[in-house]
Design a protein around this motif. Sequence first.
Motif, short mmCIF file in Angstrom:
data_model
loop_
_atom_site.label_atom_id
_atom_site.label_comp_id
_atom_site.label_asym_id
_atom_site.label_seq_id
_atom_site.Cartn_x
_atom_site.Cartn_y
_atom_site.Cartn_z
N ASP A 276 46.36 97.23 69.65
CA ASP A 276 47.69 96.69 69.45
C ASP A 276 48.07 95.78 70.62
N LEU A 279 50.89 97.88 72.60
CA LEU A 279 50.57 99.26 72.99
C LEU A 279 49.27 99.37 73.78
N ALA A 333 45.62 102.17 68.60
CA ALA A 333 46.59 101.18 69.10
C ALA A 333 46.64 101.17 70.63
N ARG A 334 46.72 102.36 71.22
CA ARG A 334 46.79 102.46 72.68
C ARG A 334 45.40 102.48 73.29
N MET A 498 50.73 106.74 68.39
CA MET A 498 52.18 106.91 68.31
C MET A 498 52.91 105.69 68.87
N LYS A 499 53.97 105.30 68.18
CA LYS A 499 54.78 104.19 68.67
C LYS A 499 55.59 104.60 69.90
N ASP A 500 56.20 105.79 69.83
CA ASP A 500 57.05 106.27 70.92
C ASP A 500 56.25 107.13 71.88
#
Length: 522
Positions: A276, A279, A333-334, A498-500
């Motif tokens: 991402d 991220l 993503a991360r 996770m987004k958060d």
Amino acid sequence: MAQISTYELRRHLEFLGSDALEGRGTGTPAGYVAATYLASELRKLKLVPLGEDSTYYQDIPMHGSKPLANSSLQIFGKKNEFTLKLWQDYLLDNAGAQAFIPIPAPLVFVGYGITAPEYDYNDYQALEVAGKIVVFFEGEPPSNDVRYFAGEQATQHSLPGAKQTLALARGAAGSMMIPTPRTPSHKTWQERQREFAFEDISLYYSLTRNLSVILNPAAAEQLFEGAAYSLDELFKMDAANTLRSFSLPMKASFRGYFQQRDFLAANVAGELQGRDPLLKNSFVLISAHYDHLGIGPAVQGDSIYNGVFDNAAGVAAVLEIARAFASLPQPPARSLVFLFLTGEEKGMLGATYYTDHPLVPLYQTVANVNVDGLAMFDTFEDVVGVGAELSTLGETLEAIARELQLKTSNVPAPFSASTAFALSDQFLFANAGIPALLLMEGYHYRRTPLAEGLQRLLKWGQEIYHTPFDDLKQNINYEAAQQHSQILFAFCYALAGMKDAPQWRAGTPFVNARLRTIAERR
């Protein structure tokens, strides 16, 4: 999860836990071989090297020290003076040439050596200890009330390191700790002698240390000659929770002689970059310590402390988790950092150095998942997140457990949740503000009754842990090791997507550290 292979787990474990690696002692040739092996495995996976000069190694300057038998601890009374013998009468904790008291310093008995405002408790109240040597009992006040020193479980106040730090902060010249008949560890003096027979290692830039002694209770009686209370009377007061602090009519001096060396050891680290655009600049840190005790006193003819489950098994799991992530069609993503730490057995030195000299920013590291040990007995129906209650990592773990049709459990009653969190590398990352968790297998086994499983775990801790018997001769259930590794992978995969970012719970002691690293962009 299907990528997690029992074959690969066995391959790593049988190399790292073999006699050829001589227990992977910190700063030993075998320790360097282990680090080289880890770097070669990360290279095979084409992970980005995070160490110096585009390598996987984060070199750490360290200092080694071992006390010699001619070290002299002398006690001076009003009428008598006597010399205590190293190993027989006392052991040196945090040994080093700085522990030097040429002019006899007064002794003060300070109960348990604890200040705990949350329990309205202070052993140092109305006592001036600057320039003096404090004497205290091991452990903490007895309690059956969970609201007072956590009842029957131990708190962080009971840790010897916490007491030594408190004494130093109050200006004490040194400290002496006395085991009691009520001491939770139940260690014999012979077991303590074996534990302290290994080289003491510290970071080269560590703060100057003062004298820290563990006294043989048989020799400690002499400190209380002519005092307000005898040692036997204090043991009875300890059991009755009526212990008090008072000055002793004794002084002590110490002159140490040491075998010393300076050397480099290394953390090993590689990164799998996230996909991402935003991220990927945040990181999930997956750690395991690869060191153990090395060569030590022989037990039944065996002097190699292999450290198979502490922690060659945890390292094998992190290597397999790295391979599983690297084999994904696309990365999460991360970004993920796979970190293999040295010096954990010497006081979490590798983790301390990393948090002082992070390879990726602390404030952008959203979580630490530490692996210290791996399931070895049986497959299981539940997981334990040590430290799960401190942050929203606990919620994520519960969600993953439900998805895998498992339950979450608390740290079992014979152990202490607060001290368990403080006893491995995750505690150092938490102190640096990173939400952290040690993910362990549960104790509801599929083929073993609950009571029998807990007893087996306790017996392993008493008879195998930190002995030469933690070796490859043990019965190793690789199906259980695979299950544990798969759960770890699933948990880390969730965190990486996770987004958060996870957050500390309000009121936990690590919130301010997180805010500080964010403000400093450290």
